[in-house]
Design a protein around this motif. Structure first.
Motif, PDB file in Angstrom:
ATOM      1  N   HIS A 180       0.856  -1.180   0.000  1.00 26.34           N
ATOM      2  CA  HIS A 180       0.000   0.000   0.000  1.00 26.34           C
ATOM      3  C   HIS A 180       0.895   1.234   0.000  1.00 26.34           C
ATOM      4  N   GLY A 181       0.371   2.323  -0.522  1.00 25.29           N
ATOM      5  CA  GLY A 181       1.166   3.542  -0.614  1.00 25.29           C
ATOM      6  C   GLY A 181       0.342   4.673  -1.184  1.00 25.29           C
ATOM      7  N   LYS A 182       1.034   5.643  -1.788  1.00 27.41           N
ATOM      8  CA  LYS A 182       0.374   6.827  -2.330  1.00 27.41           C
ATOM      9  C   LYS A 182       0.822   7.065  -3.764  1.00 27.41           C
ATOM     10  N   GLN A 183      -0.096   7.617  -4.536  1.00 20.95           N
ATOM     11  CA  GLN A 183       0.286   8.171  -5.830  1.00 20.95           C
ATOM     12  C   GLN A 183       1.077   9.461  -5.595  1.00 20.95           C
ATOM     13  N   PRO A 184       1.773   9.944  -6.618  1.00 21.55           N
ATOM     14  CA  PRO A 184       2.471  11.230  -6.464  1.00 21.55           C
ATOM     15  C   PRO A 184       1.542  12.365  -6.029  1.00 21.55           C
ATOM     16  N   THR A 185       0.259  12.290  -6.424  1.00 21.13           N
ATOM     17  CA  THR A 185      -0.685  13.334  -6.028  1.00 21.13           C
ATOM     18  C   THR A 185      -1.215  13.130  -4.624  1.00 21.13           C
ATOM     19  N   GLY A 186      -0.857  12.025  -3.968  1.00 20.31           N
ATOM     20  CA  GLY A 186      -1.257  11.804  -2.595  1.00 20.31           C
ATOM     21  C   GLY A 186      -2.417  10.860  -2.387  1.00 20.31           C
ATOM     22  N   ARG A 187      -3.106  10.447  -3.455  1.00 25.52           N
ATOM     23  CA  ARG A 187      -4.213   9.522  -3.301  1.00 25.52           C
ATOM     24  C   ARG A 187      -3.693   8.157  -2.879  1.00 25.52           C
ATOM     25  N   LYS A 188      -4.398   7.531  -1.958  1.00 23.24           N
ATOM     26  CA  LYS A 188      -3.906   6.300  -1.343  1.00 23.24           C
ATOM     27  C   LYS A 188      -4.398   5.072  -2.087  1.00 23.24           C
ATOM     28  N   ILE A 189      -3.497   4.117  -2.260  1.00 20.25           N
ATOM     29  CA  ILE A 189      -3.794   2.921  -3.042  1.00 20.25           C
ATOM     30  C   ILE A 189      -3.297   1.682  -2.299  1.00 20.25           C
ATOM     31  N   ALA A 190      -3.883   0.560  -2.624  1.00 20.21           N
ATOM     32  CA  ALA A 190      -3.446  -0.720  -2.082  1.00 20.21           C
ATOM     33  C   ALA A 190      -3.417  -1.740  -3.210  1.00 20.21           C
ATOM     34  N   GLU A 191      -2.416  -2.618  -3.164  1.00 20.41           N
ATOM     35  CA  GLU A 191      -2.289  -3.683  -4.149  1.00 20.41           C
ATOM     36  C   GLU A 191      -2.624  -5.017  -3.513  1.00 20.41           C
ATOM     37  N   PHE A 192      -3.312  -5.835  -4.273  1.00 18.39           N
ATOM     38  CA  PHE A 192      -3.707  -7.175  -3.834  1.00 18.39           C
ATOM     39  C   PHE A 192      -3.237  -8.196  -4.872  1.00 18.39           C
ATOM     40  N   ARG A 193      -2.973  -9.396  -4.381  1.00 18.54           N
ATOM     41  CA  ARG A 193      -2.642 -10.530  -5.246  1.00 18.54           C
ATOM     42  C   ARG A 193      -3.615 -11.662  -4.945  1.00 18.54           C
ATOM     43  N   PRO A 194      -4.013 -12.438  -5.969  1.00 19.23           N
ATOM     44  CA  PRO A 194      -4.867 -13.593  -5.702  1.00 19.23           C
ATOM     45  C   PRO A 194      -4.168 -14.602  -4.810  1.00 19.23           C
ATOM     46  N   VAL A 195      -4.924 -15.146  -3.866  1.00 18.08           N
ATOM     47  CA  VAL A 195      -4.389 -16.166  -2.966  1.00 18.08           C
ATOM     48  C   VAL A 195      -4.478 -17.515  -3.667  1.00 18.08           C
TER      49      VAL A 195
END
Length: 322
Positions: free
Chosen positions: A307-322
């Motif tokens: 999880h982290g931020k875009q350069p503009t500050g919007r927050k994102i999360a990455e998921f992977r299939p289990v």
């Protein structure tokens, strides 16, 4: 501050009225005197004067002389097309304003009561009134400005990405920016037919039609499979938990075995969720904490891996299939 100052609805409704009547535009065009303003906006002179005197006392417009109004910085915001979409009572702004009448029912039940005001749920209402639906689509796309194409937590991962599927991608503005920024990537946009048709025009205007596929369907149906990245931008906050899990599950199924899902979360570690009351009254959606997003992913057979931020500050999360 008195409780009555908190519940005074005069100012917001006067702003809605001024926006709907395009008062700022008429003043910009030289109709500053109240009689000329009333004639240009097809309104009653005295009633309009009362509305504008109230707004000028609240810092919206300036009554530079008795019965003469000019723009200030706040009033100039009413010249912006995106702002007007959200305020125009004759268009989508009327839907947003009217939906607040159902807040009590939503609080009592935990579900949207939009149908109590407009006879249909929000999505069916947009389909039944395509001119209003088109304004909503604009507000979700170009009405929000140029989107940030850096949707991965680690920008170095782009070298491994060949395809991006924008799930519920609206009129295509985010995907278009992603394709511009990463010329080696092919895009697929999944959206209901009304918005998908507008997305085709977006990609044509950007000269990207040879690198993008538009699929007109619901994201509750099986998604195009085999993509490297599945993006959910303005999607999950629009839905209650059960539907949000169903959308994530479709992404999980399509991304197997090696793809990833990127969701815009609106929250980072330790953040409280945005109350998202407008989403509650419109569609029954909600803001969520990062841990709540993690749990939604778990229910959809997805593991949050970053999880982290875009350069503009919007927050994102990455998921992977289990």
């Amino acid at each position: 501050m008195s409780i009555w100052e908190h519940v005074d609805l005069s100012t917001p409704w006067c702003i809605h009225v001024a926006a709907t009547l395009r008062v700022a535009h008429h003043i910009r065009d030289g109709h500053e005197e109240i009689g000329a303003l009333a004639a240009a906006s097809h309104t009653d002179r005295d009633a309009l004067h009362r509305v504008l005197r109230h707004l000028s006392r609240k810092g919206v417009f300036v009554e530079s002389a008795p019965g003469r109004f000019t723009l200030n910085a706040t009033a100039e915001e009413l010249l912006d097309e995106g702002t007007l979409i959200g305020l125009d009572l004759d268009s989508f702004g009327g839907r947003m304003a009217g939906a607040w009448n159902t807040l009590l029912s939503a609080v009592r039940t935990g579900r949207t009561a939009y149908h109590e005001a407009f006879g249909r749920n929000f999505w069916d209402d947009m389909d039944a009134h395509p001119e209003i639906g088109a304004k909503f689509d604009t507000l979700m796309g170009p009405g929000h400005g140029t989107p940030d194409p850096e949707i991965l937590v680690d920008s170095g991962d782009w070298a491994k990405v060949r395809s991006v599927v924008d799930v519920g991608g609206g009129t295509g503005w985010l995907l278009a920016e992603i394709l511009r920024a990463h010329p080696h990537v092919h895009g697929t946009l999944v959206e209901l037919p009304r918005a998908a048709a507008q997305a085709v025009a977006t990609f044509e205007g950007a000269g990207l039609t040879d690198r993008v596929t538009v699929v007109g369907q619901s994201f509750f149906d099986p998604l195009p499979s085999g993509g490297d990245v599945y993006v959910l931008k303005n999607v999950l906050a629009d839905w209650p938990d059960a539907e949000a899990v169903a959308i994530l599950r479709r992404c999980s199924e399509a991304a197997r075995p090696n793809g990833r899902v990127v969701a815009f979360t609106g929250a980072g570690p330790g953040d409280q969720a945005d109350p998202e009351l407008l989403m509650l009254v419109l569609v029954g959606g909600k803001g969520r904490t990062l841990d709540e997003f993690r749990e939604l992913g778990r229910q959809a057979s997805l593991e949050m891996t970053a999880h982290g931020k875009q350069p503009t500050g919007r927050k994102i999360a990455e998921f992977r299939p289990v």
